[in-house]
Design a protein around this motif. Structure first.
Motif, PDB file in Angstrom:
ATOM      1  N   LEU A 309       0.803  -1.227   0.000  1.00  0.00           N
ATOM      2  CA  LEU A 309       0.000   0.000   0.000  1.00  0.00           C
ATOM      3  C   LEU A 309       0.832   1.271   0.000  1.00  0.00           C
ATOM      4  N   GLU A 310       2.128   1.174   0.163  1.00  0.00           N
ATOM      5  CA  GLU A 310       2.941   2.384   0.294  1.00  0.00           C
ATOM      6  C   GLU A 310       2.839   3.275  -0.949  1.00  0.00           C
ATOM      7  N   ASN A 311       3.015   2.705  -2.121  1.00  0.00           N
ATOM      8  CA  ASN A 311       2.905   3.504  -3.344  1.00  0.00           C
ATOM      9  C   ASN A 311       1.494   4.023  -3.555  1.00  0.00           C
ATOM     10  N   ASP A 312       0.513   3.218  -3.186  1.00  0.00           N
ATOM     11  CA  ASP A 312      -0.881   3.663  -3.318  1.00  0.00           C
ATOM     12  C   ASP A 312      -1.139   4.882  -2.438  1.00  0.00           C
ATOM     13  N   TYR A 313      -0.640   4.844  -1.227  1.00  0.00           N
ATOM     14  CA  TYR A 313      -0.844   5.984  -0.331  1.00  0.00           C
ATOM     15  C   TYR A 313      -0.153   7.236  -0.875  1.00  0.00           C
ATOM     16  N   GLN A 314       0.996   7.059  -1.473  1.00  0.00           N
ATOM     17  CA  GLN A 314       1.685   8.212  -2.040  1.00  0.00           C
ATOM     18  C   GLN A 314       0.847   8.865  -3.143  1.00  0.00           C
ATOM     19  N   GLN A 315       0.241   8.056  -3.999  1.00  0.00           N
ATOM     20  CA  GLN A 315      -0.619   8.604  -5.050  1.00  0.00           C
ATOM     21  C   GLN A 315      -1.866   9.246  -4.461  1.00  0.00           C
ATOM     22  N   ILE A 316      -2.435   8.589  -3.443  1.00  0.00           N
ATOM     23  CA  ILE A 316      -3.638   9.146  -2.822  1.00  0.00           C
ATOM     24  C   ILE A 316      -3.323  10.491  -2.181  1.00  0.00           C
ATOM     25  N   LYS A 317      -2.160  10.619  -1.557  1.00  0.00           N
ATOM     26  CA  LYS A 317      -1.769  11.897  -0.961  1.00  0.00           C
ATOM     27  C   LYS A 317      -1.715  12.993  -2.023  1.00  0.00           C
ATOM     28  N   LYS A 318      -1.189  12.657  -3.195  1.00  0.00           N
ATOM     29  CA  LYS A 318      -1.133  13.658  -4.271  1.00  0.00           C
ATOM     30  C   LYS A 318      -2.535  14.067  -4.701  1.00  0.00           C
ATOM     31  N   TYR A 319      -3.433  13.086  -4.826  1.00  0.00           N
ATOM     32  CA  TYR A 319      -4.803  13.411  -5.211  1.00  0.00           C
ATOM     33  C   TYR A 319      -5.489  14.262  -4.142  1.00  0.00           C
ATOM     34  N   VAL A 320      -5.255  13.935  -2.889  1.00  0.00           N
ATOM     35  CA  VAL A 320      -5.846  14.738  -1.814  1.00  0.00           C
ATOM     36  C   VAL A 320      -5.316  16.160  -1.873  1.00  0.00           C
ATOM     37  N   GLU A 321      -4.023  16.298  -2.114  1.00  0.00           N
ATOM     38  CA  GLU A 321      -3.422  17.627  -2.182  1.00  0.00           C
ATOM     39  C   GLU A 321      -3.965  18.428  -3.367  1.00  0.00           C
ATOM     40  N   ASN A 322      -4.185  17.756  -4.484  1.00  0.00           N
ATOM     41  CA  ASN A 322      -4.593  18.480  -5.692  1.00  0.00           C
ATOM     42  C   ASN A 322      -6.105  18.646  -5.812  1.00  0.00           C
ATOM     43  N   ASP A 323      -6.887  17.667  -5.397  1.00  0.00           N
ATOM     44  CA  ASP A 323      -8.316  17.664  -5.690  1.00  0.00           C
ATOM     45  C   ASP A 323      -9.205  17.845  -4.466  1.00  0.00           C
ATOM     46  N   CYS A 324      -8.670  17.663  -3.270  1.00  0.00           N
ATOM     47  CA  CYS A 324      -9.505  17.745  -2.069  1.00  0.00           C
ATOM     48  C   CYS A 324      -9.117  18.871  -1.134  1.00  0.00           C
ATOM     49  N   LYS A 325      -7.976  19.474  -1.375  1.00  0.00           N
ATOM     50  CA  LYS A 325      -7.471  20.473  -0.446  1.00  0.00           C
ATOM     51  C   LYS A 325      -8.411  21.660  -0.321  1.00  0.00           C
ATOM     52  N   LEU A 326      -9.013  22.096  -1.434  1.00  0.00           N
ATOM     53  CA  LEU A 326      -9.890  23.272  -1.400  1.00  0.00           C
ATOM     54  C   LEU A 326     -11.051  23.040  -0.460  1.00  0.00           C
ATOM     55  N   LEU A 327     -11.732  21.914  -0.606  1.00  0.00           N
ATOM     56  CA  LEU A 327     -12.879  21.632   0.259  1.00  0.00           C
ATOM     57  C   LEU A 327     -12.454  21.477   1.711  1.00  0.00           C
ATOM     58  N   LEU A 328     -11.325  20.835   1.953  1.00  0.00           N
ATOM     59  CA  LEU A 328     -10.860  20.647   3.326  1.00  0.00           C
ATOM     60  C   LEU A 328     -10.520  21.973   3.983  1.00  0.00           C
ATOM     61  N   GLU A 329      -9.936  22.884   3.229  1.00  0.00           N
ATOM     62  CA  GLU A 329      -9.610  24.192   3.789  1.00  0.00           C
ATOM     63  C   GLU A 329     -10.863  24.996   4.073  1.00  0.00           C
ATOM     64  N   ILE A 330     -11.850  24.894   3.166  1.00  0.00           N
ATOM     65  CA  ILE A 330     -13.104  25.634   3.384  1.00  0.00           C
ATOM     66  C   ILE A 330     -13.821  25.112   4.619  1.00  0.00           C
ATOM     67  N   SER A 331     -13.903  23.792   4.756  1.00  0.00           N
ATOM     68  CA  SER A 331     -14.650  23.213   5.878  1.00  0.00           C
ATOM     69  C   SER A 331     -13.943  23.391   7.209  1.00  0.00           C
ATOM     70  N   SER A 332     -12.631  23.605   7.205  1.00  0.00           N
ATOM     71  CA  SER A 332     -11.892  23.767   8.455  1.00  0.00           C
ATOM     72  C   SER A 332     -11.496  25.210   8.731  1.00  0.00           C
ATOM     73  N   ALA A 333     -12.011  26.160   7.916  1.00  0.00           N
ATOM     74  CA  ALA A 333     -11.666  27.565   8.118  1.00  0.00           C
ATOM     75  C   ALA A 333     -12.183  28.044   9.477  1.00  0.00           C
ATOM     76  N   GLU A 334     -11.413  28.929  10.079  1.00  0.00           N
ATOM     77  CA  GLU A 334     -11.770  29.422  11.404  1.00  0.00           C
ATOM     78  C   GLU A 334     -13.025  30.301  11.334  1.00  0.00           C
ATOM     79  N   ASN A 335     -13.912  30.110  12.324  1.00  0.00           N
ATOM     80  CA  ASN A 335     -15.169  30.873  12.447  1.00  0.00           C
ATOM     81  C   ASN A 335     -16.082  30.700  11.225  1.00  0.00           C
ATOM     82  N   SER A 336     -15.940  29.574  10.530  1.00  0.00           N
ATOM     83  CA  SER A 336     -16.803  29.346   9.378  1.00  0.00           C
ATOM     84  C   SER A 336     -18.096  28.642   9.753  1.00  0.00           C
ATOM     85  N   GLY A 337     -18.128  28.028  10.921  1.00  0.00           N
ATOM     86  CA  GLY A 337     -19.304  27.280  11.319  1.00  0.00           C
ATOM     87  C   GLY A 337     -19.453  25.956  10.600  1.00  0.00           C
ATOM     88  N   LEU A 338     -18.403  25.495   9.914  1.00  0.00           N
ATOM     89  CA  LEU A 338     -18.486  24.272   9.119  1.00  0.00           C
ATOM     90  C   LEU A 338     -17.700  23.128   9.745  1.00  0.00           C
TER      91      LEU A 338
END
Length: 754
Positions: A309-338
């Motif tokens: 799974l090591e190589n798989d996790y490395q690819q998944i990390k790249k996908y999370v960084e490129n495709d999921c980071k925006l939503l994660l930052e929005i949902s964890s923004a301070e005082n956003s209520g999300l």
């Protein structure tokens, strides 16, 4: 006491010896008449059993007479007050009548007033009750009106939303093609503004739906609300569908404003799970499918890679960084209520877990410990990567408490993995220790800065100990179990040694398997054991202990101290075995030396009843007494592997023990010779007296005992010189001094010299 009768006064001041006027028998107690519960019938019934009626009657009459006298005395004493009382009580009845009338009138007025107050109170309560009912009815009516207005408003706002088929034309864009080289797809301003407008409208509808749910929760059993359930359900379904399309469209076009508004809408209607599921199926699932291909039915896809799974996790990390980071930052923004959303667990980790279970189920299997540990550590690293998106410690704790996270960790059967490693490590050592003999190894070096271990048993122990704390074996969460295994390995090795030495001393292995090696081992073989014990003890208390403490450096100081003490204790248990091993070697050497010492019994036969002169040189057997010890100490193994301290201990101990046995045999020989000489002397003297011969015929001859003692004296001198050659001062050995005193001539007793 209330029923105690005080002694009455005598009849007169001078009549001291006559009975008092009111004296009563002991059974008569006037104080009982004053009791509130006094009953005359029960009183008489009680006394009649032992007092005649006549006596009782006379006694009561006497008591009545005394009471009358007492009353008269009281009247005479307070006569003036008694007379005045009669004058003050004139026309009392008329006064009472005059006071009664106004009191009765006042009571009637009070009762009338009480009745009026109670009537007013009842009327007031009825009014308040009606008012409360009217207020409640008004609130219900207002609630129903508000509900109706909110439903109408929601329906009106929903009609303003675009239809799914026409206006959400951009919702089917493949998320893989949503970016260009800069990472974002350029869309027309009109489309972006429309998407943002629709998301704001959906947020407003969600807010109204939140109000509607509040109203319904307070009036859900009313017929009016029940009649509107169909409209409310329809509005809710339309909102969910529209919100889902808008959310998907915002994700695919990376529209931060639209995503933010949609998330606020989902949070308003308490539908966070829908948003997490949409994100998982729309964005995460296609990405994970490319990394870990798997069929929808759970079957493996042909051409899938192995279970690593090591190589798989490395690819998944790249996908999370490129495709999921925006939503994660929005949902964890301070005082956003999300912060109610947990896309890390319920979207990303959930899809990763499902993909591994379907595409690579063997990754969770501890049957292959090496691959399992590698995948487990890679998974922990991946979880730590996901935790890096948590904005606070509370968020990390919330992430770890999610059911998906708990389920993911349950997939890793760490306990089964440890059991397999335990069998592997402990089994290897046990197999080595059950060998019937000591097995030598060649060219093994435990460490660059340490000496070589010589026995396979010791090498296996050290390798097993190191395996417990190597990166290829250790699971930090099971460090307590691996520590216990390490201590068990040391204990097993120590028990193997002590049991073998005990069996050798006993002469048989008995019912203890694995002790045969000690019975067949030569004294030289135990040199290897002494050498390995020294090396192991040094390694365990040095580099090995430092490595373990470094691995556990994240633990508290108290824990590290306990670990250090336990390992040092086991290392000390190995050192404690050294005297036993040395004693075993000494016993074998002494046994060989005693075989030569037994030849001194021939001295008696040499000089008994013979005419041989006094001996002038030592016996031949003396040269062989210390030969086994000297041969052992000069041997290659002893000179190579024994330390100076061990060598000196063994030499002094063996020399002392051999000398002690020498003294026992010599002293017994001399004692028997002297007793025999004494008996023969008495026999000779008796024979001479009977024959009339002179008794001093042989007085000038040297006796056989003296010859024997002289021979022994010459022998121990040579023995002392041999000891000195080995480096032992014979005069410092107590048994040698005793032996010298036993056989030395009278003029040589005080000084020991060779």
């Amino acid at each position: 006491m209330p029923d105690q009768i005080s002694s009455p006064a005598p009849r007169s001041a001078t009549d001291l010896f006559s009975d008092p006027l009111d004296s009563h028998p002991l059974w008569f107690k006037p104080s009982l008449f004053l009791s509130p519960n006094f009953d005359s019938e029960s009183y008489i019934t009680e006394l009649r059993t032992f007092v005649p009626f006549d006596t009782l009657r006379s006694e009561l009459q006497a008591h009545l007479s005394s009471l009358n006298h007492e009353l008269i005395d009281l009247i005479n004493r307070d006569y003036a007050d008694f007379v005045n009382l009669s004058t003050k009580l004139v026309d009392v009845d008329s006064a009472v009548l005059r006071m009664r009338a106004p009191l009765l009138e006042l009571r009637d007025k009070i009762q009338g007033f009480r009745g009026a107050v109670e009537g007013s109170l009842l009327a007031l309560k009825d009014g308040l009750s009606q008012r409360a009912e009217a207020t409640a009815a008004r609130e219900v009516l207002e609630l129903l009106l508000d509900t109706f207005h909110v439903v109408s408003k929601v329906e009106k706002l929903i009609k303003e939303l675009p239809s799914v088929a026409s206006d959400w034309s951009n919702g089917d864009v493949n998320p893989v093609q949503k970016k260009n080289a800069s990472g974002l797809q350029h869309v027309e301003n009109g489309t972006t503004n429309l998407r943002e407008t629709q998301s704001m409208l959906l947020e407003r509808i969600a807010s109204e739906m939140n109000r509607l749910n509040f109203y319904i929760a307070h009036a859900q059993n009313l017929p009016f609300i029940q009649n509107m359930e169909k409209r409310i359900r329809s509005a809710s379904l339309l909102l969910d569908a529209s919100l889902g399309h808008c959310f998907v469209d915002g994700l695919e076009h990376w529209d931060a404003n639209a995503i933010y508004n949609c998330l606020r809408a989902y949070a308003a209607v308490d539908s966070t799970s829908n948003a997490e599921e949409i994100f998982r199926t729309t964005i995460v699932a296609p990405l994970i499918q490319k990394v870990i291909p798997h069929g929808s039915s759970g079957g493996l896809v042909s051409g899938a890679s192995g279970d690593e799974l090591e190589n798989d996790y490395q690819q998944i990390k790249k996908y999370v960084e490129n495709d999921c980071k925006l939503l994660l930052e929005i949902s964890s923004a301070e005082n956003s209520g999300l912060h109610v959303f947990d896309f890390l667990a319920n979207s990303i980790l959930k899809e990763v877990l499902a993909a591994i279970q379907k595409g690579k189920p063997g990754a969770f299997s501890p049957g292959r410990p090496k691959e399992f540990l590698k995948n487990y550590k890679s998974s922990l690293d991946f979880l730590a990567y996901l935790e890096g998106y948590c904005p606070s410690r509370a968020a990390v704790a919330k992430f770890r408490a999610e059911p998906v996270y708990v389920e993911f960790m349950k997939q890793w059967k760490v306990g089964v993995y440890f059991s397999l490693r335990f069998q592997e490590i402990a089994g290897a050592l046990d197999s080595a220790l059950t060998a019937s003999s000591l097995v030598l190894v060649q060219n093994y070096q435990s460490d660059e800065n340490s000496q070589n271990l010589t026995l396979k048993q010791s090498v296996t122990l050290l390798e097993s100990l190191r395996s417990c704390w190597s990166e290829e074996v250790l699971v930090l969460s099971c460090s307590d179990k691996f520590l216990r295994l390490s201590l068990q390995l040391l204990s097993r090795y120590s028990n193997w040694l002590s049991s073998g030495l005990a069996a050798r001393k006993k002469g048989s292995a008995g019912a203890n398997p694995g002790c045969e090696w000690a019975l067949s081992a030569a004294p030289d073989d135990f040199v290897y054991i002494i050498h390995d014990i020294n090396c192991l003890a040094k390694e365990i208390s040095g580099a090995y202990l430092d490595h373990v403490l470094q691995v556990l450096s994240s633990c508290s100081t108290e824990v590290l101290d306990l670990v250090k003490q336990s390992i040092l204790y086991c290392g000390k248990s190995l050192d404690d075995l050294l005297p036993l091993v040395i004693n075993t070697i000494m016993e074998a050497l002494v046994q060989k030396s005693v075989e030569d010492l037994r030849q001194l019994k021939g001295i008696t036969a040499t000089y008994r009843m013979t005419n041989k002169p006094l001996p002038v040189r030592h016996s031949p057997y003396v040269a062989g007494v210390l030969r086994p010890l000297k041969t052992f100490l000069d041997g290659e193994r002893a000179t190579t592997y024994l330390t100076n301290a061990a060598r000196n201990d063994l030499l002094l101990g063996a020399a002392t023990e051999i000398t002690g046995r020498y003294y026992e045999l010599a002293a017994d020989l001399v004692s028997v010779a002297r007793k025999t000489e004494s008996s023969l002397q008495r026999i000779r003297q008796g024979a001479q007296r009977r024959a009339g011969a002179s008794s001093d015929v042989s007085d000038h001859n040297v006796s056989d005992t003296d010859k024997i003692c002289m021979q022994l004296f010459l022998d121990i001198q040579e023995y002392g010189r041999n000891l000195a050659t080995l480096g032992v001062d014979a005069a410092n050995i107590t048994a040698y001094r005793s032996l010298w005193q036993c056989v030395a001539p009278a003029d040589r007793q005080s000084v020991i010299n060779f």
